[in-house]
Design a protein around this motif. Structure first.
Motif, PDB file in Angstrom:
ATOM      1  N   UNK A 141      -2.169  39.012   1.882  1.00 34.28           N
ATOM      2  CA  UNK A 141      -1.289  38.451   0.969  1.00 34.28           C
ATOM      3  C   UNK A 141      -1.684  38.291  -0.525  1.00 34.28           C
ATOM      4  N   UNK A 142      -1.041  37.945  -1.311  1.00 34.60           N
ATOM      5  CA  UNK A 142      -1.409  37.879  -2.746  1.00 34.60           C
ATOM      6  C   UNK A 142      -0.401  36.326  -3.058  1.00 34.60           C
ATOM      7  N   UNK A 143      -1.021  36.196  -4.191  1.00 36.53           N
ATOM      8  CA  UNK A 143      -0.521  34.847  -4.785  1.00 36.53           C
ATOM      9  C   UNK A 143      -0.408  34.786  -6.177  1.00 36.53           C
ATOM     10  N   UNK A 144       0.097  34.072  -7.136  1.00 36.41           N
ATOM     11  CA  UNK A 144       0.126  33.926  -8.393  1.00 36.41           C
ATOM     12  C   UNK A 144      -0.149  32.259  -8.479  1.00 36.41           C
ATOM     13  N   UNK A 145      -1.283  32.120  -9.018  1.00 33.30           N
ATOM     14  CA  UNK A 145      -1.564  30.562  -9.420  1.00 33.30           C
ATOM     15  C   UNK A 145      -0.606  29.908 -10.557  1.00 33.30           C
ATOM     16  N   UNK A 146      -0.083  28.786 -10.553  1.00 36.19           N
ATOM     17  CA  UNK A 146       0.750  28.165 -11.675  1.00 36.19           C
ATOM     18  C   UNK A 146       0.117  26.918 -11.740  1.00 36.19           C
ATOM     19  N   UNK A 147      -0.390  26.697 -12.746  1.00 37.26           N
ATOM     20  CA  UNK A 147      -1.190  25.311 -13.005  1.00 37.26           C
ATOM     21  C   UNK A 147      -0.061  24.244 -13.794  1.00 37.26           C
ATOM     22  N   UNK A 148       0.554  23.842 -12.770  1.00 33.09           N
ATOM     23  CA  UNK A 148       1.616  22.839 -13.544  1.00 33.09           C
ATOM     24  C   UNK A 148       1.044  21.423 -13.010  1.00 33.09           C
ATOM     25  N   UNK A 149       1.862  20.417 -13.015  1.00 35.58           N
ATOM     26  CA  UNK A 149       1.316  19.044 -12.550  1.00 35.58           C
ATOM     27  C   UNK A 149       2.512  18.730 -11.462  1.00 35.58           C
ATOM     28  N   UNK A 150       2.306  18.897 -10.238  1.00 36.11           N
ATOM     29  CA  UNK A 150       1.177  19.397  -9.516  1.00 36.11           C
ATOM     30  C   UNK A 150       0.847  20.734  -9.582  1.00 36.11           C
ATOM     31  N   UNK A 151       0.017  21.071  -9.160  1.00 37.67           N
ATOM     32  CA  UNK A 151      -0.349  22.700  -9.361  1.00 37.67           C
ATOM     33  C   UNK A 151       0.557  23.502  -8.151  1.00 37.67           C
ATOM     34  N   UNK A 152       0.592  24.589  -8.327  1.00 33.55           N
ATOM     35  CA  UNK A 152       1.430  25.371  -7.345  1.00 33.55           C
ATOM     36  C   UNK A 152       1.086  26.630  -7.172  1.00 33.55           C
ATOM     37  N   UNK A 153       1.610  27.592  -6.234  1.00 31.15           N
ATOM     38  CA  UNK A 153       1.261  28.838  -6.281  1.00 31.15           C
ATOM     39  C   UNK A 153       2.338  29.597  -5.403  1.00 31.15           C
ATOM     40  N   UNK A 154       2.889  30.662  -5.928  1.00 31.04           N
ATOM     41  CA  UNK A 154       3.736  31.587  -5.394  1.00 31.04           C
ATOM     42  C   UNK A 154       2.849  32.619  -4.451  1.00 31.04           C
ATOM     43  N   UNK A 155       3.279  32.405  -3.053  1.00 31.43           N
ATOM     44  CA  UNK A 155       2.470  33.188  -2.135  1.00 31.43           C
ATOM     45  C   UNK A 155       3.157  34.155  -1.485  1.00 31.43           C
ATOM     46  N   UNK A 198     -13.743  17.519  -4.257  1.00 27.50           N
ATOM     47  CA  UNK A 198     -14.426  16.096  -4.090  1.00 27.50           C
ATOM     48  C   UNK A 198     -14.103  15.612  -5.466  1.00 27.50           C
ATOM     49  N   UNK A 199     -14.355  16.411  -6.509  1.00 30.59           N
ATOM     50  CA  UNK A 199     -14.472  15.888  -8.032  1.00 30.59           C
ATOM     51  C   UNK A 199     -13.072  15.659  -8.770  1.00 30.59           C
ATOM     52  N   UNK A 200     -11.913  16.021  -7.876  1.00 35.41           N
ATOM     53  CA  UNK A 200     -10.703  16.025  -8.188  1.00 35.41           C
ATOM     54  C   UNK A 200     -10.281  16.876  -9.319  1.00 35.41           C
ATOM     55  N   UNK A 201     -11.167  17.796  -9.480  1.00 35.21           N
ATOM     56  CA  UNK A 201     -10.870  18.818 -10.681  1.00 35.21           C
ATOM     57  C   UNK A 201      -9.973  20.121 -10.427  1.00 35.21           C
ATOM     58  N   UNK A 202      -9.656  20.530  -9.340  1.00 31.46           N
ATOM     59  CA  UNK A 202      -8.863  21.716  -9.081  1.00 31.46           C
ATOM     60  C   UNK A 202      -8.310  21.529  -7.496  1.00 31.46           C
ATOM     61  N   UNK A 203      -7.079  21.964  -7.301  1.00 29.68           N
ATOM     62  CA  UNK A 203      -6.485  22.048  -5.917  1.00 29.68           C
ATOM     63  C   UNK A 203      -7.048  22.978  -4.947  1.00 29.68           C
ATOM     64  N   UNK A 204      -7.459  22.345  -3.583  1.00 26.25           N
ATOM     65  CA  UNK A 204      -7.822  23.328  -2.952  1.00 26.25           C
ATOM     66  C   UNK A 204      -7.142  23.577  -1.665  1.00 26.25           C
ATOM     67  N   UNK A 205      -5.867  22.843  -1.545  1.00 30.23           N
ATOM     68  CA  UNK A 205      -5.087  22.912  -0.367  1.00 30.23           C
ATOM     69  C   UNK A 205      -3.594  22.752  -0.919  1.00 30.23           C
ATOM     70  N   UNK A 210       4.064  27.019   5.624  1.00 25.61           N
ATOM     71  CA  UNK A 210       2.989  27.767   5.182  1.00 25.61           C
ATOM     72  C   UNK A 210       1.945  26.961   4.606  1.00 25.61           C
ATOM     73  N   UNK A 211       0.574  27.144   4.871  1.00 29.94           N
ATOM     74  CA  UNK A 211      -0.387  26.278   4.316  1.00 29.94           C
ATOM     75  C   UNK A 211      -1.591  27.307   3.787  1.00 29.94           C
ATOM     76  N   UNK A 212      -2.187  26.899   2.591  1.00 30.18           N
ATOM     77  CA  UNK A 212      -3.376  27.629   2.099  1.00 30.18           C
ATOM     78  C   UNK A 212      -4.180  26.746   1.752  1.00 30.18           C
ATOM     79  N   UNK A 213      -5.548  27.042   2.189  1.00 33.31           N
ATOM     80  CA  UNK A 213      -6.716  26.170   1.694  1.00 33.31           C
ATOM     81  C   UNK A 213      -8.112  26.990   1.329  1.00 33.31           C
ATOM     82  N   UNK A 214      -8.516  26.751   0.082  1.00 31.33           N
ATOM     83  CA  UNK A 214      -9.716  27.477  -0.421  1.00 31.33           C
ATOM     84  C   UNK A 214     -10.858  26.947   0.474  1.00 31.33           C
ATOM     85  N   UNK A 215     -11.786  28.134   0.840  1.00 26.96           N
ATOM     86  CA  UNK A 215     -12.904  27.700   1.628  1.00 26.96           C
ATOM     87  C   UNK A 215     -14.118  28.115   0.627  1.00 26.96           C
TER      88      UNK A 215
END
Length: 218
Positions: free
Chosen positions: A142-156, A172-179, A187-192
Motif C-alpha cells: 500500500x502507499x499513503x500520504x502523511x497529512x500533519x493536521x491536528x489531529x494527524x491524518x493519512x490517506x492510505x 511515548x513522548x507524545x511527539x508523533x502519531x504512531x497509530x 482499517x488500522x495502521x501502526x508504526x513499528x
C-alpha cells in the motif's frame, strides 16, 4: 481553493512563473470574499483552511512541473482539478456532514496529485509522501500520504481503495502519531520499530507486517 484561484494557478503554470504565495494562515482565498457554502465552511474550520492552503501549493507546483514537461499532462491535471472542485462542492449541500466530507475530499485529491507526480515533494507545510510499504509477495502493499493536521491524518491506498485514517495514538513522548484508524472501513495502521516497519489491519481480520520500500518527501 476556488474555481477562480485554480484558473489563476493554471495560467501561472503555463507560463512557468513563480506561483503567487498563499496566506500563511487561513485558506488560499480571502475569507472576506467567501461567496459559496463550501468557501464559508472552509473559512470556519482550521483543518479545512490548512488543507485548502496546501492544495493551492501542491496543485500549482504540479501544474508547473507537468506543463513544463508535457502540455497535455498539464491540461489533464487542470481537467482533473476542475472535476474535483465540482465534486468537493457537493459536500456543502449536506450541512451536518460537510466538514468530514470535505476533509476526505481534500485528502484524496492531495494524495492523487502527489501519487501521480514526478516531483519529489510538492507540499510545503503539512503533507509528505507518498510513502510505499510492501507486505510480502502474497499480500502486495500500500502507499499513503502523511497529512500533519491536528489531529494527524493519512490517506492510505491499497488495492485501489483509498481511505482517510486519523491518528489515535502518539509515541511515548507524545511527539508523533504512531497509530491511525478509519472507523468507516475498519482499517488500522501502526508504526513499528520507530517507523522501520508497520502493522496494517484491513478491517476484515487480516493483520499484516509491512516494510517501507520508498519514500518521496522533503
Amino acid at each position: 481553493m476556488t474555481q477562480r484561484s485554480m484558473t489563476r494557478y493554471a495560467a501561472i503554470a503555463l507560463f512557468a512563473a513563480i506561483p503567487t504565495a498563499v496566506p500563511a494562515d487561513g485558506p488560499s482565498f480571502d475569507c472576506l470574499k467567501a461567496e459559496t457554502p463550501v468557501e464559508t465552511a472552509i473559512c470556519g474550520d482550521p483543518v479545512l483552511s490548512a488543507l485548502d492552503r496546501e492544495m493551492s501549493t501542491v496543485y500549482s507546483a504540479a501544474m508547473i512541473d507537468k506543463s513544463a514537461s508535457d502540455g497535455d499532462a498539464g491540461q489533464a491535471l487542470y481537467d482533473s482539478q476542475k472535476t474535483w472542485l465540482a465534486q468537493r462542492d457537493i459536500c456543502a449541500k449536506t450541512d451536518a456532514a460537510a466538514p468530514d466530507c470535505l476533509i476526505k475530499s481534500y485528502a484524496a485529491q492531495l494524495a492523487a496529485i502527489a501519487h501521480n507526480s514526478e516531483t519529489a515533494y510538492l507540499g510545503q507545510h503539512i503533507t509528505s509522501g507518498p510513502i510505499t510499504f510492501n507486505c510480502g509477495a502474497e499480500n502486495g502493499g500500500f502507499w499513503y500520504l502523511a497529512i500533519r493536521t491536528e489531529p494527524e491524518m493519512m490517506y492510505l491506498s491499497r488495492a485501489g481503495l483509498g481511505s482517510v485514517l486519523t491518528a489515535t495514538e502518539l509515541d511515548a513522548a507524545g511527539q508523533w502519531a504512531i497509530a491511525f484508524h478509519d472507523a468507516e472501513t475498519g482499517r488500522r495502521f501502526r508504526y513499528l520499530d520507530g517507523g522501520a516497519a508497520s502493522a496494517y489491519e484491513d478491517g476484515k481480520g487480516a493483520i499484516l507486517t509491512c516494510q517501507p520500500t520508498a519514500a518521496r518527501k522533503n
